[in-house]
Design a protein around this motif. Structure first.
Motif, PDB file in Angstrom:
ATOM      1  N   ASP A 145      18.187  96.799  34.118  1.00 57.27           N
ATOM      2  CA  ASP A 145      19.376  97.641  33.977  1.00 57.27           C
ATOM      3  C   ASP A 145      20.621  96.786  34.218  1.00 57.27           C
ATOM      4  O   ASP A 145      20.894  96.355  35.341  1.00 57.27           O
ATOM      5  CB  ASP A 145      19.310  98.789  34.981  1.00 57.27           C
ATOM      6  N   GLN A 146      21.374  96.554  33.150  1.00 57.60           N
ATOM      7  CA  GLN A 146      22.556  95.693  33.244  1.00 57.60           C
ATOM      8  C   GLN A 146      23.642  96.291  34.141  1.00 57.60           C
ATOM      9  O   GLN A 146      24.487  95.569  34.680  1.00 57.60           O
ATOM     10  CB  GLN A 146      23.122  95.435  31.841  1.00 57.60           C
ATOM     11  N   ASN A 147      23.612  97.590  34.323  1.00 54.79           N
ATOM     12  CA  ASN A 147      24.640  98.248  35.132  1.00 54.79           C
ATOM     13  C   ASN A 147      24.523  97.933  36.621  1.00 54.79           C
ATOM     14  O   ASN A 147      25.494  98.109  37.364  1.00 54.79           O
ATOM     15  CB  ASN A 147      24.573  99.763  34.935  1.00 54.79           C
ATOM     16  N   VAL A 148      23.353  97.489  37.069  1.00 53.28           N
ATOM     17  CA  VAL A 148      23.169  97.220  38.496  1.00 53.28           C
ATOM     18  C   VAL A 148      23.128  95.726  38.803  1.00 53.28           C
ATOM     19  O   VAL A 148      22.937  95.334  39.953  1.00 53.28           O
ATOM     20  CB  VAL A 148      21.870  97.891  39.015  1.00 53.28           C
ATOM     21  N   PRO A 152      26.587  90.851  34.908  1.00 51.24           N
ATOM     22  CA  PRO A 152      25.897  90.967  33.616  1.00 51.24           C
ATOM     23  C   PRO A 152      26.620  90.189  32.519  1.00 51.24           C
ATOM     24  O   PRO A 152      27.799  90.431  32.257  1.00 51.24           O
ATOM     25  CB  PRO A 152      25.916  92.477  33.344  1.00 51.24           C
ATOM     26  N   PRO A 155      25.566  92.631  28.519  1.00 42.82           N
ATOM     27  CA  PRO A 155      25.424  94.057  28.876  1.00 42.82           C
ATOM     28  C   PRO A 155      24.812  94.923  27.789  1.00 42.82           C
ATOM     29  O   PRO A 155      24.337  96.025  28.068  1.00 42.82           O
ATOM     30  CB  PRO A 155      26.872  94.484  29.171  1.00 42.82           C
ATOM     31  N   ASP A 156      24.804  94.453  26.540  1.00 47.36           N
ATOM     32  CA  ASP A 156      24.280  95.263  25.444  1.00 47.36           C
ATOM     33  C   ASP A 156      22.793  95.039  25.187  1.00 47.36           C
ATOM     34  O   ASP A 156      22.213  95.686  24.308  1.00 47.36           O
ATOM     35  CB  ASP A 156      25.062  94.962  24.149  1.00 47.36           C
ATOM     36  N   ARG A 158      19.346  95.805  25.783  1.00 52.18           N
ATOM     37  CA  ARG A 158      18.593  96.896  26.422  1.00 52.18           C
ATOM     38  C   ARG A 158      17.331  97.172  25.613  1.00 52.18           C
ATOM     39  O   ARG A 158      17.065  96.520  24.613  1.00 52.18           O
ATOM     40  CB  ARG A 158      19.446  98.177  26.487  1.00 52.18           C
TER      41      ARG A 158
END
Length: 247
Positions: A145-148, A152, A155-156, A158
């Motif tokens: 999970d790039q958000n945590v 990052p 970030p894209d 996924r």
């Protein structure tokens, strides 16, 4: 009664010859077994890699440990490290990786003046790469999970394509293939060392970027080695005569 030195020498020679024949016989039997059963070990490793992927996908404690390492790595990002990791990401992904593979295969053909050796590099690298793509679909582990992540860089990136790492599998498979075709040349030592360093750097770059877990990279090494052994065994078996295969 004394024993003639000549008789003693003769008995020693016969004993030595007998031991030599026994040792040779054991090696032949071991070699024959490996030639007949070259697929067992690699297939077992592939099964273990698959099983490990299912465990890692569902075990929250192992996933948390994997993620914690990525977060720690993110605190040590540098400008130079970012550039190198992103270059590897772009250069060994998709069409760029195909271009790299073709160039290396052509270079091997030219250096060894052997088309079969170049084809060997293409087949073995593609085999390891394809096996990884299949394993990704079979396991379906989500990317980190790039958000945590701490920092990052992609970030894209996924999706359920984390396990194993395709970039790492490409690097390991290519390194093994080139090392094998160069094994009987004077360049074997620098090639093997260079291939090992190349594979480690690519694997480390995937963790550095936070797009793969450490376990994804380790799985890629194991799977790529297994596929390389499987393919080399198959190729060797096809090259043997029926009489040699029955021995």
């Amino acid at each position: 009664m004394t024993t003639s030195p000549r008789h003693t020498s003769s008995r020693g020679s016969r004993a030595s010859s007998g031991h030599h024949r026994q040792g040779t016989g054991r090696r032949v039997l071991a070699g024959s077994f490996l030639l007949r059963h070259w697929g067992l070990g690699p297939l077992l490793i592939c099964a273990l890699v698959y099983g490990a992927g299912l465990v890692l996908k569902t075990n929250i404690f192992l996933a948390a440990s994997d993620l914690h390492l990525l977060q720690d790595v993110g605190t040590h990002h540098t400008d130079m490290g970012n550039v190198i990791a992103l270059m590897i990401h772009t250069g060994l992904g998709g069409l760029s990786a195909v271009v790299v593979l073709v160039l290396v295969a052509v270079a091997v053909m030219a250096l060894k003046r052997s088309v079969p050796d170049g084809l060997m590099v293409l087949i073995m690298t593609t085999g390891g790469w394809a096996a990884t793509a299949i394993m990704k679909v079979m396991v379906g582990r989500n990317r980190p999970d790039q958000n945590v992540l701490t920092d990052p860089l992609l970030p894209d990136v996924r999706g359920a394509t984390s396990y194993p790492s395709g970039h790492t599998a490409f690097a390991v498979s290519l390194g093994i293939a080139v090392s094998l075709v160069m094994l009987r040349t004077r360049w074997k030592v620098p090639v093997i060392i260079g291939a090992t360093i190349f594979a480690v750097i690519v694997g480390a770059s995937r963790i550095y970027l936070g797009v793969h877990y450490l376990s994804d990279v380790v799985a890629s090494f194991a799977l790529s080695v297994a596929v390389a052994v499987l393919l080399s065994g198959a190729i060797t078996s096809l090259q043997l005569t029926p009489d040699e295969q029955r021995r």
